[in-house]
Design a protein around this motif. Structure first.
Motif, short mmCIF file in Angstrom:
data_model
loop_
_atom_site.label_atom_id
_atom_site.label_comp_id
_atom_site.label_asym_id
_atom_site.label_seq_id
_atom_site.Cartn_x
_atom_site.Cartn_y
_atom_site.Cartn_z
N ALA A 58 0.83 -1.21 0.00
CA ALA A 58 0.00 0.00 0.00
C ALA A 58 0.87 1.26 0.00
N LYS A 59 1.95 1.24 0.78
CA LYS A 59 2.85 2.40 0.80
C LYS A 59 3.55 2.56 -0.55
N MET A 60 3.84 1.46 -1.21
CA MET A 60 4.48 1.55 -2.52
C MET A 60 3.55 2.23 -3.52
N ILE A 61 2.27 1.83 -3.53
CA ILE A 61 1.32 2.46 -4.46
C ILE A 61 1.11 3.92 -4.09
N ALA A 62 1.11 4.24 -2.77
CA ALA A 62 1.00 5.64 -2.36
C ALA A 62 2.21 6.43 -2.83
N SER A 63 3.40 5.82 -2.79
CA SER A 63 4.60 6.50 -3.31
C SER A 63 4.49 6.73 -4.81
N ILE A 64 3.89 5.77 -5.52
CA ILE A 64 3.67 5.97 -6.96
C ILE A 64 2.73 7.14 -7.18
N GLN A 65 1.68 7.25 -6.38
CA GLN A 65 0.76 8.39 -6.49
C GLN A 65 1.49 9.71 -6.23
N THR A 66 2.34 9.71 -5.19
CA THR A 66 3.10 10.93 -4.88
C THR A 66 4.05 11.30 -6.02
N ALA A 67 4.70 10.28 -6.60
CA ALA A 67 5.59 10.55 -7.73
C ALA A 67 4.84 11.11 -8.93
N VAL A 68 3.63 10.62 -9.16
CA VAL A 68 2.82 11.12 -10.29
C VAL A 68 2.42 12.56 -10.05
N TYR A 69 1.92 12.86 -8.83
CA TYR A 69 1.52 14.24 -8.53
C TYR A 69 2.71 15.18 -8.45
N GLY A 70 3.92 14.63 -8.26
CA GLY A 70 5.11 15.48 -8.22
C GLY A 70 5.61 15.90 -9.59
N SER A 71 5.05 15.36 -10.64
CA SER A 71 5.44 15.73 -12.00
C SER A 71 4.50 16.80 -12.54
N LYS A 72 4.88 17.38 -13.66
CA LYS A 72 4.03 18.43 -14.25
C LYS A 72 2.69 17.87 -14.68
N GLN A 73 2.74 16.78 -15.41
CA GLN A 73 1.52 16.14 -15.88
C GLN A 73 1.20 14.96 -14.96
#
Length: 600
Positions: free
Chosen positions: A550-565
């Motif tokens: 679950a933390k891994m998928i949350a980190s993926i979400q954070t990485a996505v929101y950390g990008s421009k798109q």
């Protein structure tokens, strides 16, 4: 002639020999006579005399005698030579004997010295062995003395501990007696005061009735006047508002502010009620509960449950098949147990951290229609001597639940470990309190223990548990299902009101509006993520728990929101997965006691 002389000489020699023999025999007879007694042989003399007569008759007698003399001289010379040889041999033998004697004496002296040396060595070895034996005996005596001293120290410590426990027990008994006595005095005082007030009210019943009637009459008059005045003002105000548009706008603004004031007041009352509930309602040991307010609960499902209904409730919970079936069966049994008024069963969930023990307990409580409360075993130790009181208050509070309560104790091994000398009095009392409250089956609550170390629990605690379920790390297929579930929850539904598993209601929308926040996050677009990527991630995350996934998928979400798109691509997905795999390996190294950093 020569032959004649030779024969005459021979005869003369024989005669001389015979005479010598006779004389010798006579001498021998004389010696033998001296040794053995009187004995004489006359024949020898006769033969000698006969030989002499024959010699005398021979014409060569003189030559014979001379020849005999020469022979005698020669024999004497030979005898002297032999005697000299004998004497030399005797001297040589004497010398040899002396030499042998000295050699024997030398060997004897050497043997004597060797024997003395061996005796001295033997005596020295005996002395060394005797000394070592004495040292060994001394060491044994010292060890026995140390053991006796340790036993004496332990005995004194045990006696001191027993005296201290006895003093502590007497102090507790005294405090209990004092508190009971104070409680009894307070109860008697309260009863006396209540009886006094009741007696006073009875005596002044008529006066109180008249006073109450007058008060009610005055209040009625005031209320009627206020109603008349209010409706009069409202009528005149409505007329003025309809006639004046400016006043109408002011009235609308005032009503809006009034609505906001009412909402703010309600929210303040809710916060104050929650604070009051936390301080005066819910026990301090409870970290999370579904019971809200006095008697209200989040769980609204009640009644009996079929296995099909329970299966629908557990459709989004990923567990091993056998464990999933056991948990659903326990949920159905618990729901039907409450419906039939039977006692609940206590359970123990054990396994590595993050494998779904707490989530399963919450879902079990929600599915079975019970309230739930979560406490941590680590909160008990700091309470010390107050832990016993807090635990009894917790169970008393659990017994007040109308639906029944599932008490989930996380990290149970923190205060329910094996009893021993190292256990403090507070933890020992807390353990005894738990054992006392779970000794019999209850119709009001069910206890669920969660632990990562079931072997550390006290045997009496394990004996109290009716069911024991192991929560292992997820397999590859289960990790794949968990990753797919959290991708749907954190990525695909990120922009919905239920993102992250929490529904956002009207109150949350209004609160977010006034705080200037978005009600929901921006939508995430997914590009190129296929089932193959999910399967590879499941394969790479061998040894991950459900919480780590679950933390891994949350980190993926954070990485996505950390990008421009806000776009999830396979590159971002694989990059985060690889980083989390390395972090997991590093954490495992830390757990194993290796503090070195892993190669990048």
């Amino acid at each position: 002639m020569l032959r004649t002389i030779f024969l005459s000489a021979r005869n003369a020699g024989l005669a001389a020999t015979a005479v010598g023999a006779g004389v010798g025999a006579a001498a021998y007879c004389d010696e033998d006579k001296e040794a053995r007694g009187p004995s004489f042989d006359p024949e020898a003399l006769e033969r000698g005399a006969k030989a002499l007569r024959e010699i005398n008759k021979s014409p060569y007698a003189k030559k014979v005698i001379e020849l005999s003399k020469e022979q005698e001289k020669t024999k004497q010379v030979e005898a002297k030579s032999k005697q000299a040889e004998y004497e030399a041999a005797a001297k040589q033998a004497a010398v040899e004997a002396e030499r042998v004697r000295w050699e024997e004496q030398k060997k004897l002296m050497q043997q004597d010295a060797y024997n003395k040396q061996e005796v001295a060595k033997y005596n020295n070895d005996l002395a060394v062995k005797r000394q070592e034996l004495e040292h060994q005996k001394q060491r044994e005596r010292n060890q026995e003395l140390v053991a006796l001293q340790e036993q004496a120290t332990k005995r004194q410590e045990a006696e001191r501990r027993a005296v201290a426990e006895q003093i502590e027990a007497e102090r507790r008994a005294t405090e209990k007696y004092k508190s009971d006595l104070e409680g009894k005095v307070q109860r008697e005082r309260a009863l006396a005061e209540a009886e006094g007030r009741i007696r006073e009210n009875r005596e002044n019943e008529d006066v109180n009735r008249r006073t109450l009637l007058l008060t009610l009459e005055e209040e009625r008059k005031k209320l009627l006047e206020a109603i008349n005045a209010t409706f009069g003002h409202i009528g005149s105000g409505v007329s003025e508002l309809l006639a004046d548009k400016a006043k109408l706008g002011s009235a609308v603004a005032g009503l809006t502010l009034l609505a906001l004031g009412v909402y703010s007041t309600r929210e303040g009352v809710r916060v104050a009620g929650s604070t009051f509930e936390r301080w005066f309602g819910t026990p301090s040991l409870v970290r999370e509960t579904s019971r809200k307010g006095w008697g209200r609960s989040k769980n609204t499902s009640a009644g009996s449950k079929s296995l099909e209904a329970v299966q629908r409730d557990f459709s989004d919970v990923v567990l091993p098949k056998s464990l999933h079936d056991n948990v659903r069966s326990l949920a159905a049994i618990t729901a039907n147990t409450r419906q039939h008024g039977a006692p609940f069963r206590h359970m123990m969930f054990y396994g590595p951290p993050g494998t779904g023990k707490t989530m399963a307990a919450k879902r079990l409580a929600r599915t079975s229609g019970l309230d739930y409360a979560i406490m941590s075993g680590g909160d008990v130790a700091p309470l010390g001597g107050k832990a016993v009181t807090q635990i009894h208050e917790l169970f008393d509070w659990a017994e007040t639940s109308r639906k029944g309560l599932l008490l989930f104790i996380d990290e149970a091994d923190a205060f329910l470990g094996r009893r021993g000398e190292g256990m403090s009095e507070g933890l020992r009392g807390a353990l005894n309190a738990i054992l006392f409250r779970t000794g019999d089956q209850s119709r009001d609550f069910a206890v669920v223990l969660a632990t990562n170390r079931p072997g550390d629990l006290d045997p009496a605690v394990i004996d109290r548990m009716d069911e024991a379920l192991e929560f292992p790390l997820p397999s590859r297929d289960e990790r794949k299902a968990i990753i797919a579930l959290y991708l749907e929850q954190y990525i695909t539904q990120a922009s919905t009101a239920t993102a992250g598993g929490r529904a956002v209601g009207l109150r949350g929308r209004i609160s977010a509006f006034f705080r200037g926040q978005k009600v929901a996050a921006d939508a995430i677009s997914v590009e190129g993520i296929t089932e193959k990527h999910v399967d590879e991630a499941a394969k790479a995350t061998e040894g991950f728990s459900g919480r780590e996934l679950a933390k891994m998928i949350a980190s993926i979400q954070t990485a996505v929101y950390g990008s421009k798109q806000a776009t999830l691509t396979p590159a971002v997905f694989q990059q985060v997965v690889q980083r989390k795999v390395k972090e997991h390996a590093q954490r495992q190294a830390f757990v194993a006691g290796r503090n070195e950093a892993l190669p990048q």
